[in-house]
Write an enzyme that holds these catalytic residues in place. Structure first.
Site, PDB file in Angstrom:
ATOM      1  N   LYS A 291      -5.010  58.987 -16.950  1.00 16.54           N
ATOM      2  CA  LYS A 291      -5.981  59.614 -16.039  1.00 16.54           C
ATOM      3  C   LYS A 291      -6.165  58.758 -14.785  1.00 16.54           C
ATOM      4  CE  LYS A 291      -8.983  61.717 -19.571  1.00 16.54           C
ATOM      5  NZ  LYS A 291      -8.856  63.120 -19.132  1.00 16.54           N
ATOM      6  N   ARG A 365      -6.851  68.597 -28.789  1.00 22.77           N
ATOM      7  CA  ARG A 365      -6.370  69.732 -29.580  1.00 22.77           C
ATOM      8  C   ARG A 365      -5.426  69.278 -30.698  1.00 22.77           C
ATOM      9  NH1 ARG A 365      -4.114  72.408 -24.167  1.00 22.77           N
ATOM     10  NH2 ARG A 365      -5.838  71.160 -23.388  1.00 22.77           N
TER      11      ARG A 365
END
Ligand code: BES
Ligand code: MN
Ligand code: ZN
Length: 514
Positions: A291, A365
């Site tokens: 990120k 996920r």
């Protein structure tokens, strides 16, 4: 935590640190003390000394001649009052009270016309409106206490000097008997205590809250209540059980993943439980798909779903809710290293399905896939997962609502209704086939990213592939409301503990209905 007690009259003699707090729907600045007396329904002639803080039209502050203070906290127009306006104005009052460093406070609440306040929920669609019985005088008192309590929160664990004091609060509420008030005080304390726990967990830095630390924290919290059983699967066990999602995400960190299982049986063990699954990424750097630096620190809260799950289990047990409840927390740290998963890798989860890793930052996920598979063994009635899953959900809904994904209309209705009552709003988004098509992979059964658009939905569709048709499922993407920029006053800055009150309310309603 604030300490509440109920009183059945307002003392006529005040000591220095006393303060009144009242609700009013008036917007004008109150100028004379007789107006104050009228609002407070008390009579203390000639005691007003001066009025201060005219600058804030929702708060009026008066000094009395003995040095005590009166704070008038105004809410909103009568036609707009609801449980959440009470929460918000109570929170701004307590913030003022704390900044004044007062020790004892009398909170004087005028009799509320519960019926007319309840009507204010009619702006909501009928099916998502709290019912009259849920939102009466009792609940409005509860929301005032919640606002006071939640608004007083501050994360102080790492401060070497903490001079903050919180006041003792005496509640004067003529609409209810002392015993009724005390019951609501007890209930509210049990709930807000756990919202604080969730916020503390969110706030704890990743250096101190890593998967193993979270697991041992849950173990020690579990010991407080004999009705809670905690089990933790270590890294070897995770690999042995072929939980390939959790393994892939967690293996890049020095601090290896854990799978935390909490069980609470509040009724006949044979009755199928509700399962809550919480994303427990103790820090999300993004991994190899790292990120950008700005705001990356916030990702110490990427275990917000886990924090809420843990808090809900503990609250349900403390409230002795007649429900069977399982909490599942896959916990991992998503870090870049020589042992991290790479873009292009293909992994296999416990379900046997293969996943192509397109972006290592879509890690939530992957760990949830294993947890949703694990849930099957409980033959659950309902599985609800909570996850700070996508930035896209924050783009879609902002910080004021979570995204709700489910095929079950009744479940959606019940969650939305509870959310409108607790003020932790949620909003339904679709799971259409078109979005499922976006996560097709050339090399594996599914790909972990769906392209540029509709990221919250493609993430939810990804989860759906790992959901067993045998249970009802709802997914809450809490990436927005789990974090706050202090734009709702009762949520503390940054970490909000979103979902604890919502799920407890939901479970309490479920028990009543069936
Ligand atoms: N934990 C983040 C989502 C997030 C972002 C939560 C900002 C709260 C605030 C999640 O793991 C993530 O990184 N998601 C990616 C997915 C993308 C790579 C498909 C995102 O949202 O950018
Ligand atoms: Mn991520
Ligand atoms: Zn994440």
């Amino acid at each position: 935590m604030l300490k509440f007690k109920s009183i059945n009259s307002i003392p006529t003699k005040f000591s220095e640190s006393f303060l009144f707090f009242s609700f009013s729907d008036e917007k004008e600045v109150i100028k004379t003390f007789s107006e104050v007396e009228e609002l407070l329904e008390i009579n203390v002639p000639g005691r007003i000394k001066k009025s201060i803080s005219k600058n804030n039209e929702s708060q009026n502050l008066f000094y009395l001649d003995d040095g005590s203070l009166v704070l008038l906290q105004k809410c909103d127009k009568k036609e707009k009052l609801n449980s959440d306006t009470f929460r918000r104005s109570s929170a701004s009052a307590i913030k003022k009270i704390i900044s004044l460093k007062l020790k004892d406070v009398i909170v004087s609440i005028p009799k509320l016309d519960a019926d007319s306040i309840h009507k204010n929920f009619t702006s909501l669609p009928a099916e998502s409106r709290p019912c009259q019985e849920q939102a009466g005088s009792e609940y409005f008192l509860q929301s005032i206490l919640e606002g006071l309590s939640l608004g007083s929160y501050k994360y102080t664990t790492y401060l070497s000097k903490n001079e903050r004091t919180v006041p003792g609060i005496s509640i004067f509420y003529p609409a209810l008997k002392a015993a009724e008030i005390n019951k609501i005080i007890l209930l509210t304390n049990k709930i807000t205590k756990h919202v604080f726990l969730a916020r503390d967990l969110q706030n704890t830095p990743g250096s101190d809250l890593y998967p193993e630390a979270l697991a041992s924290k849950v173990k020690s919290l579990g010991k407080r209540n004999p009705k809670i059983k905690v089990r933790v699967l270590g890294f070897d066990e995770i690999r042995k059980r072929k939980m390939g999602g959790l393994e892939a995400v967690g293996k890049g960190s020095e601090r290896k993943p854990r799978f935390i299982i909490m069980e609470y049986f509040g009724m006949d063990k044979k009755k199928s439980p509700y399962v809550i699954v919480g994303k427990g990424i103790t820090f999300d750097s993004g991994g190899i798909s790292i990120k950008p630096a700005a705001d990356m620190w916030e990702m110490k809260g990427d275990m917000s779903g886990a924090a809420t799950t843990i808090a809900v289990l503990l609250t349900a047990a403390e409230l002795k809710l007649k429900v069977n409840l399982i909490g599942l927390v896959p916990a991992a740290e998503n870090m870049p290293s020589g042992s991290s998963m790479r873009p292009g890798d293909i992994i296999r989860t416990a379900s046997g399905k293969s996943i192509e890793i397109d972006n290592t930052d879509a890690e939530g996920r992957l760990i949830l896939a294993d947890a949703l598979e694990y849930a099957v063994r409980y033959k659950p009635k309902v599985v609800i997962d909570l996850a700070t899953l996508t930035g896209a959900c924050v783009v879609a809904l902002g910080q004021f609502a979570s995204g709700l994904f489910t095929h079950e209309d009744e479940l959606a209705r019940n969650l939305v209704r509870a959310s409108n009552l607790t003020g932790e709003r949620t909003w339904r988004l679709p799971l259409w086939e078109d979005y499922h098509n976006l996560i097709k992979s050339d090399f594996a059964d599914v790909k972990n990213v769906g392209g540029k658009w509709g990221g919250a939905i493609t993430a939810a569709c990804f989860l759906e592939k790992f959901v067993d048709k045998k249970y009802k499922w709802a997914h809450l993407d809490i990436a927005g409301p789990a974090f706050a920029e202090e734009n709702i006053s009762y949520t503390s800055k940054t970490m909000t503990g979103y979902g604890v009150r919502l799920l407890i309310q939901f479970l309490m309603d479920e028990i009543k209905d069936h």
